[in-house]
Design a protein around this motif. Structure first.
Motif, mmCIF file in Angstrom:
data_model
loop_
_atom_site.group_PDB
_atom_site.id
_atom_site.type_symbol
_atom_site.label_atom_id
_atom_site.label_comp_id
_atom_site.label_asym_id
_atom_site.label_seq_id
_atom_site.Cartn_x
_atom_site.Cartn_y
_atom_site.Cartn_z
ATOM 1 N N VAL A 485 0.101 -58.614 -44.960
ATOM 2 C CA VAL A 485 0.713 -57.284 -45.052
ATOM 3 C C VAL A 485 2.199 -57.419 -45.340
ATOM 4 O O VAL A 485 2.763 -56.658 -46.143
ATOM 5 C CB VAL A 485 0.482 -56.499 -43.738
ATOM 6 C CG1 VAL A 485 1.268 -55.201 -43.752
ATOM 7 C CG2 VAL A 485 -1.003 -56.210 -43.536
ATOM 8 N N GLU A 486 2.826 -58.374 -44.707
ATOM 9 C CA GLU A 486 4.260 -58.596 -44.915
ATOM 10 C C GLU A 486 4.550 -58.975 -46.362
ATOM 11 O O GLU A 486 5.572 -58.564 -46.930
ATOM 12 C CB GLU A 486 4.779 -59.683 -43.970
ATOM 13 C CG GLU A 486 4.829 -59.288 -42.502
ATOM 14 C CD GLU A 486 3.450 -59.208 -41.860
ATOM 15 O OE1 GLU A 486 2.511 -59.850 -42.399
ATOM 16 O OE2 GLU A 486 3.313 -58.517 -40.832
ATOM 17 N N ASP A 487 3.654 -59.756 -46.973
ATOM 18 C CA ASP A 487 3.837 -60.134 -48.382
ATOM 19 C C ASP A 487 3.781 -58.915 -49.282
ATOM 20 O O ASP A 487 4.535 -58.812 -50.260
ATOM 21 C CB ASP A 487 2.759 -61.142 -48.801
ATOM 22 C CG ASP A 487 2.905 -62.480 -48.104
ATOM 23 O OD1 ASP A 487 4.048 -62.881 -47.824
ATOM 24 O OD2 ASP A 487 1.869 -63.117 -47.825
ATOM 25 N N LEU A 488 2.877 -57.983 -48.975
ATOM 26 C CA LEU A 488 2.791 -56.749 -49.773
ATOM 27 C C LEU A 488 4.049 -55.914 -49.617
ATOM 28 O O LEU A 488 4.586 -55.386 -50.597
ATOM 29 C CB LEU A 488 1.563 -55.935 -49.359
ATOM 30 C CG LEU A 488 0.289 -56.123 -50.206
ATOM 31 C CD1 LEU A 488 -0.218 -57.548 -50.087
ATOM 32 C CD2 LEU A 488 -0.783 -55.136 -49.804
ATOM 33 N N MET A 489 4.522 -55.768 -48.379
ATOM 34 C CA MET A 489 5.698 -54.939 -48.142
ATOM 35 C C MET A 489 6.956 -55.549 -48.770
ATOM 36 O O MET A 489 7.890 -54.838 -49.108
ATOM 37 C CB MET A 489 5.906 -54.742 -46.637
ATOM 38 C CG MET A 489 4.842 -53.863 -45.998
ATOM 39 S SD MET A 489 5.224 -53.306 -44.324
ATOM 40 C CE MET A 489 5.088 -54.839 -43.420
ATOM 41 N N VAL A 495 3.009 -50.770 -54.843
ATOM 42 C CA VAL A 495 3.060 -49.389 -54.338
ATOM 43 C C VAL A 495 2.442 -49.327 -52.942
ATOM 44 O O VAL A 495 2.925 -48.603 -52.066
ATOM 45 C CB VAL A 495 2.313 -48.441 -55.303
ATOM 46 C CG1 VAL A 495 2.313 -47.012 -54.764
ATOM 47 C CG2 VAL A 495 2.943 -48.491 -56.690
ATOM 48 N N THR A 496 1.387 -50.114 -52.739
ATOM 49 C CA THR A 496 0.746 -50.168 -51.415
ATOM 50 C C THR A 496 1.740 -50.647 -50.378
ATOM 51 O O THR A 496 1.874 -50.062 -49.288
ATOM 52 C CB THR A 496 -0.467 -51.104 -51.440
ATOM 53 O OG1 THR A 496 -1.357 -50.696 -52.476
ATOM 54 C CG2 THR A 496 -1.189 -51.083 -50.107
ATOM 55 N N GLY A 497 2.466 -51.728 -50.676
ATOM 56 C CA GLY A 497 3.455 -52.263 -49.745
ATOM 57 C C GLY A 497 4.540 -51.268 -49.437
ATOM 58 O O GLY A 497 5.008 -51.164 -48.282
ATOM 59 N N ARG A 498 4.951 -50.494 -50.449
ATOM 60 C CA ARG A 498 5.997 -49.499 -50.236
ATOM 61 C C ARG A 498 5.553 -48.415 -49.274
ATOM 62 O O ARG A 498 6.311 -47.992 -48.399
ATOM 63 C CB ARG A 498 6.410 -48.896 -51.579
ATOM 64 C CG ARG A 498 7.621 -47.977 -51.492
ATOM 65 C CD ARG A 498 8.254 -47.755 -52.850
ATOM 66 N NE ARG A 498 7.414 -46.992 -53.757
ATOM 67 C CZ ARG A 498 6.883 -47.464 -54.867
ATOM 68 N NH1 ARG A 498 7.064 -48.733 -55.201
ATOM 69 N NH2 ARG A 498 6.148 -46.695 -55.650
ATOM 70 N N PHE A 499 4.285 -47.983 -49.408
ATOM 71 C CA PHE A 499 3.783 -46.942 -48.511
ATOM 72 C C PHE A 499 3.501 -47.480 -47.110
ATOM 73 O O PHE A 499 3.591 -46.743 -46.130
ATOM 74 C CB PHE A 499 2.525 -46.298 -49.093
ATOM 75 C CG PHE A 499 2.815 -45.142 -49.999
ATOM 76 C CD1 PHE A 499 2.767 -43.843 -49.537
ATOM 77 C CD2 PHE A 499 3.172 -45.352 -51.328
ATOM 78 C CE1 PHE A 499 3.048 -42.765 -50.363
ATOM 79 C CE2 PHE A 499 3.466 -44.293 -52.171
ATOM 80 C CZ PHE A 499 3.406 -42.997 -51.689
ATOM 81 N N LEU A 500 3.163 -48.780 -47.021
ATOM 82 C CA LEU A 500 2.990 -49.375 -45.697
ATOM 83 C C LEU A 500 4.335 -49.495 -44.977
ATOM 84 O O LEU A 500 4.429 -49.274 -43.765
ATOM 85 C CB LEU A 500 2.344 -50.760 -45.824
ATOM 86 C CG LEU A 500 0.868 -50.788 -46.240
ATOM 87 C CD1 LEU A 500 0.426 -52.215 -46.539
ATOM 88 C CD2 LEU A 500 -0.023 -50.187 -45.153
ATOM 89 N N ALA A 501 5.359 -49.834 -45.738
ATOM 90 C CA ALA A 501 6.695 -49.985 -45.134
ATOM 91 C C ALA A 501 7.350 -48.641 -44.867
ATOM 92 O O ALA A 501 8.044 -48.460 -43.859
ATOM 93 C CB ALA A 501 7.581 -50.828 -46.051
ATOM 94 N N ASN A 502 7.108 -47.668 -45.759
ATOM 95 C CA ASN A 502 7.722 -46.335 -45.626
ATOM 96 C C ASN A 502 6.650 -45.268 -45.784
ATOM 97 O O ASN A 502 6.523 -44.656 -46.846
ATOM 98 C CB ASN A 502 8.822 -46.142 -46.679
ATOM 99 C CG ASN A 502 9.907 -47.171 -46.567
ATOM 100 O OD1 ASN A 502 10.671 -47.182 -45.610
ATOM 101 N ND2 ASN A 502 9.987 -48.070 -47.560
#
Length: 870
Positions: A485-489, A495-502
């Motif tokens: 998950v951290e790699d995605l963020m 875009v997935t990582g951005r929505f997970l982070a924010n």
């Protein structure tokens, strides 16, 4: 090869929109493939991983076996290493026919049938008393009394509706001195035995002798009866040869009241898929279905599509599917239909509380163990609320998928790659946790689990993530991030990582206040299915979410009570109406002009179905081409520019743009039509242009391109803008429906309904003041949507409400629930444990509610986390 050890590695994948990507994922772990809708997730998971795993297995079979199971075409890629045998658990469009149920799909019904055969107590359907043994003297007395003076044949039943040649049986009969056997009602010589059809069920009796039933023949009758009962193992058939009347007599099973004899129970007696067990009035469907007969299986698609409205049970069996003789068999006071009517949770409790001893306990031991295992697996995937007799066509895609998942859990396979398509669909957030635990159990057994999913809880639980994108369609098909998950963020392209982070901050739009003075639709005493006579108010001109665990009554309340009653009331407006269905009263219908439901039915399966034709603006495009000077000179109307009519379409491909090439010993392949180059129309039709583009070129435009091209044409541009608003701008106008993902198809259906009314707030408000207020009903519109697409959908829903309409949304997605102006929460559980209104108010009020709501604590935590993220 060492670099691929312990991993599944794909090199140079170019299938559909994949951009020559390399992907590796760990074996025997839980991997999630995520990304924007249309980014290539299903292509990677199903068209490459599953199809190639299946293809390699099938190619390992010999040539004789392969002719019956044609392997799929090899995916477009360079190489695939480390792939184990694959099992796909998808959301199939077809989930079975009218005669498939939850119990048959899970094989629970097979064990129930076996239980009733071995331990059921037969009763007389007429007298309702238990069947007892009958003496030979009683049979003789009854024959001489009721069949007096008739000339009859006595036959010993040897085979009852079984397949085979039965040559040995004929030799045995001949050795006993019998010249004939009666085969399917025809006397057949034993010394010249014909070759019977081995795949057809045969009934064979041994003709023991004939006589006239008069007192003088009593001794002869005794001798023939003894012989027939011995050969027939306690059963004899008596037939009046003149009238063809026949009756069965048994020394083992007869009614002490009316004297009627019964055959020994057979598993087929309890099967509503067999002529031996189904109700002769409905042939096992349990419903009044005009035209349905013994030749129909219930799998035919028209029987599923035929159903509208309220189900009418068969009057002969009262919806219980079986013949009276089957329903008269009891196990611990219940017949098999009564047990099948129980929910999975209730059935599990019934068998857990059974007190068996001695012979019963010995016989039932293995059966109860099998039933208990299946009940437990269904509970683990969140389906305890389903009734065992629930018909397969009424299951949602998510429910059908989880039933198949439960079946896989019981298989105890190891070393398999399971591929699932959004298994959380239709699940309440509380039940997600149980499902994720179940998936981890599959991995713990030594299996690889690959899940295509958008749910953030599932994404966070995965051991490995693959994020495709960055966009969708031609803008997708790349690996933008892989790992944790951290790699995605940390990935700027994800875009997935951005929505997970924010994550989204709620509310996106200021909440519309609701009070007791707010006009609304009032439903009193809703009691359909599991609803417990509840009173519910749906405030008008608001975004209303209806939540609750699966099976709590959401669809019953919204679709079967609210929608069906309002639809009928609007159709009968001004006329005398019948009482409301499923509730005591409904008030406020006069405040709305129409009601529209957007359900989850598929949009089409043929290549000729595409977004342009389905949404409905293609007719306007054809009119534009027909209005050009060149078309008018040639005398062509709009029909000339349809790929569904012979006049203008390419005759080589029938307007499909592709041709199927049959390959000997290889799967068929589809190639672009060499006559029209994939443009679908004749050269003469393509010669007509509008703004320098022919009709075939317009079909190949993306929705984004077409929105600019048709900016001056209101109807066309409005529909295209809606498609853009729900994130489908990357699709082409002529993209065949079979190539659409589930999320794409659902949003196209939503746009089709929304396109029927303008979204311009001023125009809509004016129309609504004139009495044009519309109530929209949406059933889980977020299915298949990425977090970014959910935000776009929410903004479209808010625009509809701002235009003066009412939206009622059945939903589990917390982002949509948190955006509602008014939240109605049902529960607390599913099935009989649900059907109550446990909370109602704004999302904040429901979150603070001191009730037994299963949504409230999860929503409270969700809102708190979103506030903290600010």
């Amino acid at each position: 090869m060492a670099q691929h050890e312990g991993r599944i590695c794909i090199h140079g994948a170019r299938e559909h929109n994949l951009k020559n990507i390399d992907v590796c994922l760990p074996r025997e772990q839980f991997t999630v493939i995520t990304g924007m809708s249309g980014s290539g997730k299903s292509t990677l998971a199903f068209d490459i991983l599953f199809s190639e795993g299946q293809r390699r297995y099938l190619e390992s079979l010999n040539a004789y076996a392969r002719q019956f199971v044609q392997p799929a075409a090899r995916p477009d890629m360079d190489a695939l290493f480390g792939i184990p045998p694959t099992v796909a658990i998808e959301q199939r469009t077809s989930r079975g026919g009218r005669k498939s149920t939850v119990a048959t799909l899970t094989e629970i019904y097979h064990f129930l049938r076996l239980l009733f055969v071995k331990l059921g107590v037969q009763h007389c359907p007429t007298c309702a008393v238990a069947i007892e043994p009958q003496s030979r003297e009683a049979i003789i007395a009854r024959l001489l009394r009721e069949w007096r003076a008739r000339r009859v044949s006595l036959l010993a039943p040897l085979v009852t509706a079984r397949k085979g040649y039965y040559t040995d049986l004929a030799k045995w009969a001949a050795g006993k001195g019998f010249s004939h056997l009666r085969v399917d009602g025809v006397d057949t010589p034993t010394d010249n035995w014909p070759r019977l059809d081995r795949f057809r069920e045969h009934t064979i009796e041994l003709p023991v002798g004939e006589l006239r039933l008069v007192p003088e023949q009593e001794e002869h009758l005794r001798a023939l009866l003894d012989l027939a009962l011995d050969y027939g193992k306690g059963v004899v058939q008596v037939r009046d040869e003149q009238s063809s009347e026949a009756a069965i007599f048994s020394t083992r099973r007869a009614c002490p009241g009316c004297g009627r004899s019964f055959e020994e129970p057979d598993p087929r007696l309890f099967s509503f898929n067999s002529k031996h067990g189904w109700c002769p009035g409905c042939f096992g469907t349990g419903l009044l279905m005009p035209g349905f007969d013994a030749e129909q299986s219930g799998e035919e698609i028209w029987w599923n599509a035929w159903w509208e409205g309220e189900e009418q049970p068969c009057p002969a069996c009262e919806g219980r599917r079986l013949r009276p003789e089957a329903l008269a068999v009891k196990f611990h006071g219940r017949d098999i239909a009564e047990l099948s009517a129980l929910s999975i949770a209730a059935a599990e409790k019934f068998f857990q509380n059974l007190e068996l001893a001695g012979r019963e306990a010995d016989i039932a031991r293995d059966i109860l163990a099998e039933l208990g295992t299946r009940f437990a697996f269904l509970r683990e995937v969140g389906l305890s609320y389903l009734s065992l007799d629930r018909a397969a066509p009424t299951l949602s895609g998510g429910e059908a998928q989880r039933i198949r998942l439960a079946a896989q859990l019981g298989s105890n396979l190891r070393g398999v790659c399971y591929i699932l398509d959004e298994p959380t669909i239709g699940l309440h957030p509380r039940d997600n946790l149980m499902l994720l635990d179940t998936l981890e159990k599959l991995g713990a057994k030594g299996n690889t689990v690959v899940v295509v999913e958008h749910d953030d809880e599932t994404i966070r639980r995965a051991r490995h993530l693959i994020d495709l994108g960055p966009g969708a369609g031609i803008n997708g098909g790349r690996v933008v991030a892989a790992g944790s998950v951290e790699d995605l963020m940390a990935s700027p392209q994800s875009v997935t990582g951005r929505f997970l982070a924010n994550p989204l901050r709620h509310p996106l739009v200021k909440r519309r206040s609701t009070s007791r003075r707010t006009p609304g639709i009032e439903i009193s005493g809703a009691h359909l299915h599991n609803l417990k006579k509840i009173d519910v108010v749906f405030p008008l001109k608001r975004l209303i979410a209806v939540s609750g665990v699966s099976g709590s009554g959401k669809s019953t309340l919204v679709r079967s009570v609210l929608h069906e009653n309002l639809r009928r009331l609007l159709a009968e407006r001004g006329n005398k109406t019948a009482p409301p269905r499923g509730c005591g009263a409904i008030k406020g219908a006069e405040k709305i002009a129409r009601i529209l439901e957007v359900d989850q039915t598929p949009i089409g399966k043929t290549p000729r179905s595409c977004p342009a034709t389905y949404v409905g603006f293609w007719d306007e495009v054809r009119k534009l081409f027909a209005a050009t000077p060149e078309a008018k000179i040639r005398g062509w109307g709009p029909g000339r520019f349809s790929f569904n009519t012979k006049e203008g379409r390419c005759s080589a491909c029938d307007g499909q743009g592709v041709q199927k090439i049959e390959m000997s010993f290889l799967p068929d392949v589809q190639v672009s039509c060499d006559q029209c180059a994939g443009l679908r129309f004749t050269p003469e039709t393509l010669a007509v242009t509008y703004k320098d583009r022919n009709i075939g070129e317009v079909l190949k435009m993306t929705i984004n391109q077409a929105a600019d091209f048709f900016a001056a044409h209101g109807k066309i541009h409005h529909a295209l803008c809606l498609l853009q608003d729900v994130g489908l701008g990357y699709l082409t106008l002529g993209q065949p429906s079979p190539t659409l993902s589930g999320g794409e198809a659902q949003r196209i259906k939503l746009v089709t309904e929304l396109a029927k009314t303008p979204l311009d707030e001023g125009a809509a408000a004016t129309r609504n003041r004139r009495g044009g207020h519309t109530l929209y009903i949406l059933d889980e519109p977020t299915i298949g949507l990425h977090m970014a697409d959910v935000e776009k959908l929410i903004r479209v829903l808010h625009r509809l409400v701002a235009a003066g309409n009412t939206l009622v949304v059945i939903e589990h997605n917390l982002d949509v629930i948190a955006e509602a102006d008014w939240l109605i929460d049902l529960g607390p559980e599913g099935g009989e444990g649900g059907g109550r209104l446990v909370a109602a108010g704004t999302p904040e009020q429901v979150a603070r509610a001191d009730t037994d709501s299963r949504t409230a604590p999860i929503l409270k935590k969700f809102l708190q986390e979103r506030r903290d993220s600010k």
